[in-house]
Scaffold this motif. Structure first.
Motif, PDB file in Angstrom:
ATOM      1  N   THR A 180     -28.475  33.663 -50.443  1.00 60.20           N
ATOM      2  CA  THR A 180     -26.711  33.354 -50.975  1.00 60.20           C
ATOM      3  C   THR A 180     -26.262  33.624 -49.783  1.00 60.20           C
ATOM      4  O   THR A 180     -24.786  33.781 -50.067  1.00 60.20           O
ATOM      5  N   GLY A 181     -26.298  34.475 -48.522  1.00 61.14           N
ATOM      6  CA  GLY A 181     -25.529  35.420 -47.869  1.00 61.14           C
ATOM      7  C   GLY A 181     -24.719  35.957 -49.095  1.00 61.14           C
ATOM      8  O   GLY A 181     -25.427  36.254 -50.283  1.00 61.14           O
ATOM      9  N   ASP A 182     -23.243  36.490 -48.499  1.00 63.73           N
ATOM     10  CA  ASP A 182     -22.290  37.145 -50.164  1.00 63.73           C
ATOM     11  C   ASP A 182     -22.007  37.156 -50.824  1.00 63.73           C
ATOM     12  O   ASP A 182     -21.270  37.885 -51.519  1.00 63.73           O
ATOM     13  N   LEU A 183     -22.077  34.768 -51.168  1.00 65.58           N
ATOM     14  CA  LEU A 183     -22.554  34.948 -52.488  1.00 65.58           C
ATOM     15  C   LEU A 183     -22.610  35.082 -53.606  1.00 65.58           C
ATOM     16  O   LEU A 183     -22.234  35.599 -54.574  1.00 65.58           O
ATOM     17  N   VAL A 184     -24.072  36.169 -53.487  1.00 66.75           N
ATOM     18  CA  VAL A 184     -24.251  37.012 -54.363  1.00 66.75           C
ATOM     19  C   VAL A 184     -24.850  38.432 -53.597  1.00 66.75           C
ATOM     20  O   VAL A 184     -24.869  38.622 -52.839  1.00 66.75           O
ATOM     21  N   GLN A 185     -24.541  39.460 -54.424  1.00 61.33           N
ATOM     22  CA  GLN A 185     -24.838  40.585 -54.327  1.00 61.33           C
ATOM     23  C   GLN A 185     -25.948  42.084 -55.517  1.00 61.33           C
ATOM     24  O   GLN A 185     -25.963  40.499 -56.729  1.00 61.33           O
ATOM     25  N   THR A 186     -27.133  42.366 -55.193  1.00 62.70           N
ATOM     26  CA  THR A 186     -27.560  42.774 -56.012  1.00 62.70           C
ATOM     27  C   THR A 186     -27.004  44.704 -56.361  1.00 62.70           C
ATOM     28  O   THR A 186     -26.823  45.195 -57.187  1.00 62.70           O
ATOM     29  N   SER A 187     -27.279  45.273 -55.117  1.00 59.22           N
ATOM     30  CA  SER A 187     -27.278  46.648 -55.198  1.00 59.22           C
ATOM     31  C   SER A 187     -25.889  46.893 -54.642  1.00 59.22           C
ATOM     32  O   SER A 187     -25.118  48.410 -54.385  1.00 59.22           O
ATOM     33  N   ALA A 188     -25.259  46.247 -53.851  1.00 56.71           N
ATOM     34  CA  ALA A 188     -24.207  46.561 -53.243  1.00 56.71           C
ATOM     35  C   ALA A 188     -22.829  45.238 -53.918  1.00 56.71           C
ATOM     36  O   ALA A 188     -22.791  44.948 -54.520  1.00 56.71           O
ATOM     37  N   ALA A 222     -33.858  41.789 -52.395  1.00 57.25           N
ATOM     38  CA  ALA A 222     -34.133  40.892 -52.792  1.00 57.25           C
ATOM     39  C   ALA A 222     -34.306  40.473 -54.704  1.00 57.25           C
ATOM     40  O   ALA A 222     -35.642  41.580 -55.080  1.00 57.25           O
ATOM     41  N   ALA A 223     -33.622  39.834 -55.284  1.00 56.31           N
ATOM     42  CA  ALA A 223     -34.291  39.669 -56.894  1.00 56.31           C
ATOM     43  C   ALA A 223     -35.385  38.905 -56.536  1.00 56.31           C
ATOM     44  O   ALA A 223     -35.605  37.137 -56.250  1.00 56.31           O
ATOM     45  N   ILE A 224     -36.236  38.818 -57.297  1.00 59.05           N
ATOM     46  CA  ILE A 224     -37.643  38.332 -57.711  1.00 59.05           C
ATOM     47  C   ILE A 224     -37.607  37.769 -58.894  1.00 59.05           C
ATOM     48  O   ILE A 224     -37.593  38.971 -59.841  1.00 59.05           O
ATOM     49  N   GLY A 225     -38.028  36.995 -59.711  1.00 59.47           N
ATOM     50  CA  GLY A 225     -38.066  36.177 -61.173  1.00 59.47           C
ATOM     51  C   GLY A 225     -37.075  35.907 -61.231  1.00 59.47           C
ATOM     52  O   GLY A 225     -35.975  35.914 -61.174  1.00 59.47           O
ATOM     53  N   GLN A 231     -29.716  38.115 -63.211  1.00 57.61           N
ATOM     54  CA  GLN A 231     -28.982  39.545 -63.507  1.00 57.61           C
ATOM     55  C   GLN A 231     -27.991  39.419 -61.856  1.00 57.61           C
ATOM     56  O   GLN A 231     -26.956  39.719 -62.339  1.00 57.61           O
ATOM     57  N   ALA A 232     -29.205  39.158 -61.237  1.00 59.69           N
ATOM     58  CA  ALA A 232     -27.636  39.755 -59.928  1.00 59.69           C
ATOM     59  C   ALA A 232     -26.730  38.448 -59.757  1.00 59.69           C
ATOM     60  O   ALA A 232     -25.264  38.705 -59.611  1.00 59.69           O
ATOM     61  N   ILE A 233     -26.947  36.944 -60.680  1.00 56.52           N
ATOM     62  CA  ILE A 233     -25.338  35.843 -60.052  1.00 56.52           C
ATOM     63  C   ILE A 233     -25.002  36.751 -61.618  1.00 56.52           C
ATOM     64  O   ILE A 233     -23.538  36.470 -60.929  1.00 56.52           O
ATOM     65  N   GLU A 234     -25.234  37.486 -62.460  1.00 52.97           N
ATOM     66  CA  GLU A 234     -24.143  37.910 -63.292  1.00 52.97           C
ATOM     67  C   GLU A 234     -23.541  38.468 -63.114  1.00 52.97           C
ATOM     68  O   GLU A 234     -22.433  39.069 -63.303  1.00 52.97           O
TER      69      GLU A 234
END
Length: 410
Positions: A180-188, A222-225, A231-234
């Motif tokens: 997704t590039g920077d459209l989605v973030q997990t830890s940042a 990465a978000a796995i599962g 959760q990453a998207i939300e």
């Protein structure tokens, strides 16, 4: 050298990770760096986002050479920012691919972007040669493109405005992997200096409509599962909407930028304050949200002078003039901004993006035939040739394609 403004005590490039996401799909990540995706097919390699410098790109190539000796066929740039693009030429790819709008943003903003990025993240760009210029794409696309890497089909798609005007995502339906590039973030936390906050959530809806079971974000692991992906998207949605709504509330109360920054910081800190880049990105994020709340649709170009003015404004030294577009008597004589025109034609009512969400209300008003998605584009969870981790899949969700696409419109 460390980057403490990034909430990190590690040097940029530390703690390298190269993980397999699905058949032929890999993610490279390291502290303080943007992520790079790698897709390996029988015919060659596709790289997604190219790191900030040639030196960092070479480190990615070392990992790639550990799994294949096939040539790099394409480098896909999901957007124009320097931390994701300036290493592109080091891959010696046959093509560098980006969206039409990313190319136009490179033309109008790219030179300033390099100068500002060097100042904001000096450790990341420490080895960047002084003569470095923009890594321009050799091929651009308006809405979508399919690539057959040999045994792996890849889809490049522009799903609407969000992190920038011209974001691309990369979808591998055979493995249910989305880059997704920077459209989605997990830890940042996201960088929103060139964002369209009001449109970003629709792009997230469209990403979710594909039901990826693995997702590589702009930074971090990465978000796995399916649960981790959702959760990453939300989480990204929560940040974007809280930033947007808090700034809009301040503008409604006629607060200045300094007071708006304090209020938005209070609204975000409890949930996001411990994430990477919070302190680094928040001033620019608030400035963009403030501008958008004032009605400025196209983000202003970030220059070193504008960054210095913002710093002074937040310190109470001097105010930043409101970024409201005013029409002059000679407005008819002013040439139309090509980015504004292109955004209207290709992004705001993007035919391809609108075709993903029937009844979304954001489709083009022009009578053009929408681009089709084949049955392979949407992964039907539970299919025999679906993701490699069936434990993460709820087979009850294997609905028909139209239903999957409609879910994001709700």
């Amino acid at each position: 050298m460390t980057n403490e403004s990034n909430n990190s005590v590690n040097p940029a490039g530390a703690n390298e990770r190269f993980e397999e996401l699905g058949r032929g799909c890999y993610a490279y990540s390291a502290d303080g760096c943007s992520n790079t995706g790698v897709i390996v097919g029988e015919r060659g390699v596709l790289i997604i986002d190219a790191q900030a410098t040639p030196e960092h790109a070479e480190r990615v190539l070392e990992k790639v050479r550990g799994v294949t000796d096939k040539p790099v066929k394409q480098v896909v740039l999901t957007h124009f920012h320097a931390d994701s693009s300036l290493g592109a030429n080091a891959f010696e790819a046959g093509e560098i691919v980006a969206s039409d709008l990313t190319r136009r943003m490179m033309d109008t903003r790219g030179a300033e972007e390099i100068l500002v990025a060097r100042e904001r993240m000096p450790d990341l760009f420490e080895t960047l040669p002084a003569s470095t210029t923009i890594s321009l794409p050799s091929l651009t696309i308006a809405s979508s493109m399919s690539i057959d890497l040999g045994g792996i089909d890849v889809r490049l798609m522009h799903l609407g405005r969000g992190h920038t005007t011209g974001d691309l995502v990369v979808w591998v339906p055979g493995s249910a992997v989305m880059f997704t590039g920077d459209l989605v973030q997990t830890s940042a936390i996201p960088y929103c200096g060139d964002a369209h906050l009001g449109d970003w959530t629709r792009a997230l809806d469209r990403i979710a409509a594909f039901r990826p079971t693995t997702l590589m974000p702009g930074r971090g692991r990465a978000a796995i599962g399916a649960t981790a992906v959702a959760q990453a998207i939300e989480t990204t949605r929560d940040f974007v909407t809280t930033l947007r709504d808090a700034a809009a509330a301040c503008v409604e109360q006629n607060l200045g930028l300094k007071d708006t920054f304090a209020a938005v910081n209070d609204a975000l800190a409890s949930q996001f304050g411990s994430k990477t880049d919070f302190e680094l990105n928040l001033p620019i994020n608030v400035a963009r949200a403030y501008d958008e709340a004032l009605g400025l649709d196209q983000p202003q170009i970030w220059t070193r002078e504008r960054c210095a003015d913002l710093k002074d404004a937040l310190a109470g030294i001097e105010p930043v003039p409101p970024a409201v577009e005013e029409e002059s008597e000679d407005a008819a004589d002013v040439p139309e901004n090509p980015i504004d025109r292109a955004a209207t034609e290709l992004v705001s009512d993007n035919d391809f993006a609108a075709s993903l969400l029937e009844g979304d209300g954001g489709g083009s008003q022009e009578e053009e035939e929408p681009l089709d998605l084949s049955s392979e584009d949407i992964v039907r969870l539970g299919d025999d040739e679906g993701p490699d981790s069936p434990a993460d899949v709820d087979e009850s969700d294997s609905a028909s394609e139209p239903k999957v696409l409609m879910e994001a419109a709700r």
